[in-house]
Design an enzyme around this catalytic site. Structure first.
Site, short mmCIF file in Angstrom:
data_model
loop_
_atom_site.label_atom_id
_atom_site.label_comp_id
_atom_site.label_asym_id
_atom_site.label_seq_id
_atom_site.Cartn_x
_atom_site.Cartn_y
_atom_site.Cartn_z
N GLU A 2 19.70 -16.19 -48.21
CA GLU A 2 19.14 -16.32 -49.17
C GLU A 2 19.99 -16.54 -50.33
OE1 GLU A 2 15.08 -14.11 -50.64
OE2 GLU A 2 17.24 -12.63 -50.35
N PHE B 292 13.68 -19.37 -47.01
CA PHE B 292 15.23 -18.15 -46.65
C PHE B 292 14.22 -16.79 -46.25
CE2 PHE B 292 18.23 -21.46 -47.68
CZ PHE B 292 18.79 -21.99 -46.26
N THR B 293 15.34 -16.50 -45.64
CA THR B 293 13.95 -14.93 -44.91
C THR B 293 14.71 -13.60 -46.06
OG1 THR B 293 14.31 -15.25 -42.76
CG2 THR B 293 13.92 -13.11 -43.13
N HIS B 294 14.05 -13.12 -46.61
CA HIS B 294 14.39 -11.69 -47.59
C HIS B 294 14.92 -11.01 -46.51
CE1 HIS B 294 14.29 -9.24 -50.87
NE2 HIS B 294 13.40 -8.94 -50.38
N PRO B 295 15.64 -10.46 -47.36
CA PRO B 295 16.78 -10.03 -47.23
C PRO B 295 17.96 -10.08 -46.27
CG PRO B 295 16.45 -8.12 -47.37
CD PRO B 295 14.83 -8.68 -46.59
#
Ligand code: FAD
Length: 373
Positions: free
Chosen positions: A360, A353-356
């Site tokens: 996530e 999942f994309t941070h932030p």
């Protein structure tokens, strides 16, 4: 915004060629409706198929003095152009809580009176407790286990609620009272009996899983049919009836009912809560993390709340997911899609999942699922 949405819908009606009559309808016989038109006169219409979608209204309980106090409902509250000095809100469910927080932030003194032992009492105890703490921190007074026996005064001027709490009397005074103690289906006085449409003990139109009423050719959708009271559910009811009218077989049984309470932060859930799992004797593994552990919650400076998931003990199926925290309504959609696709929790645990982002946070949550017994 509302005006804009009304315009969109009116334009859609026009484009579809459907006729829209503004007025009050009631059955006068099988599949026959008389409409008292808003701009005068009446029309009698007979349909080959009829769909009832009359919704629900605020329940006004028969407490002495309540009706005479002219209490606000959400309708009047949303129309106020001033801030109530001290708003007493009867009912600590979703509507009561959302309005309580909004009014408090506008500057009202707010007191919530709830007859059950906790706010949002159908949810798990940790949800109620966290909401209670958040509301108290904002200066909202919460009185639980309180039974109102009598009301005096007039909302807008002065109002007093006579209340019994654990055997002692507590009387609460304010400038306004708002009632949010549940919903009553709009099914009385509309001639259902003349159309052969039966209702349930709770006053909802009796429907089967295809949303057919007891009268052939008559269907009912939404709040009046006892479907879970959400806009997205009445929309799904519509899709069910539309497809069944076209010869399909869509049903209400087994569908997902996600929901979100739009407090700040939000509270959202899809699938089973712990309470429901216990009531139904469904074994589960529990994973729960405080939302402060999600980086995005820190960047948003909103670190209150938690994420919680229930996982089947026999398989890795996700049974339910609860989020209390920033963007909770968006996070549940991710888990909901995984549930729809029948993915096991490990797919989310191992996803990138994309941070932030708040999503996530699903990685630490699903990493906390205990191993199968
Ligand atoms: C304060 C509040 C906040 C809410 N927030 C959310 C939310 O955030 N998300 C969500 O998903 N759901 C929310 N809901 C629930 C959602 O609004 C309802 O579940 C949904 O509107 C139900 O749709 P419906 O078509 O069954 O009824 P309604 O939307 O109530 O529509 C029924 C319509 O029928 C009309 N009508 C009734 N009787 C007659 C008659 N005899 N003749 C002609 N017309 C008639 C009514 O005037 C009304 O326009 C909220 C509800 C409330 C009260």
């Amino acid at each position: 915004m509302v005006d804009g949405m009304v315009d969109v819908h009116l334009a859609r009606f026009k484009a579809s060629g459907a006729q829209l009559l503004i007025g009050s309808g009631r059955f006068i016989g099988p599949k026959t409706v008389e409409v008292a038109l808003a701009d005068g006169g009446t029309r009698v219409l007979r349909g080959e198929k009829v769909i009832i979608s009359t919704g629900s209204r605020t329940t006004l309980e028969p407490v002495p003095g309540l009706l005479e106090a002219s209490p606000l409902t959400h309708i009047e509250a949303l129309d106020l152009d001033y801030i109530p000095g001290h708003l007493l809100i009867v009912g600590g469910g979703y509507i009561g809580l959302e309005i309580a927080q909004a009014m408090r932030r506008f500057g009202s003194r707010v007191t919530i009176i709830e007859r059950n032992a906790r706010l949002a009492h159908r949810e798990d105890e940790d949800v109620s407790d966290a909401l209670h703490d958040m509301f108290r921190e904002e200066g909202i007074e919460v009185v639980t286990s309180a039974h109102i026996t009598r009301v005096e005064g007039k909302s807008g001027k002065w109002v007093k609620l006579y209340t019994v709490r654990e055997g002692s009397e507590i009387n609460l005074e304010g400038t306004h009272v708002l009632v949010a103690t549940g919903r009553t289906p709009n099914t009385q006085g509309i001639g259902l009996e003349l159309a052969g449409v039966e209702t349930t003990d709770r006053g909802h139109v009796k429907v089967n899983e295809r949303l057919e009423t007891t009268a052939p050719g008559i269907w009912a959708v939404g709040d009046c049919a006892g479907s879970p009271h959400f806009t997205h559910i009445v929309f799904d009811d519509f899709r069910i009836v539309r497809d069944n009218l076209a010869g399909g077989h869509r049903v209400t049984t087994g569908r997902q009912v996600p929901f979100c309470m739009f407090t700040d932060p939000e509270f959202a859930r899809v699938g089973l809560s712990e309470t429901e799992a216990k009531e139904r004797g469904i074994a589960y593994r529990l994973a729960k993390i405080p939302i402060v552990g999600v980086y995005r919650a820190r960047t948003l400076c909103e670190t209150r709340g938690f994420l919680k998931a229930l996982i089947d003990t026999e398989s890795d199926r996700i049974l339910g997911f609860t989020a209390l925290g920033a963007e909770a309504g968006e996070i549940i959609a991710v888990v909901q899609v995984a549930m729809l696709a029948g993915l096991s929790y490990t797919a989310l645990r191992d996803a990138i999942f994309t941070h932030p982002t708040m999503a996530e946070g699903l990685i630490p949550l699903f990493s906390a699922v205990p191993a199968r017994p």
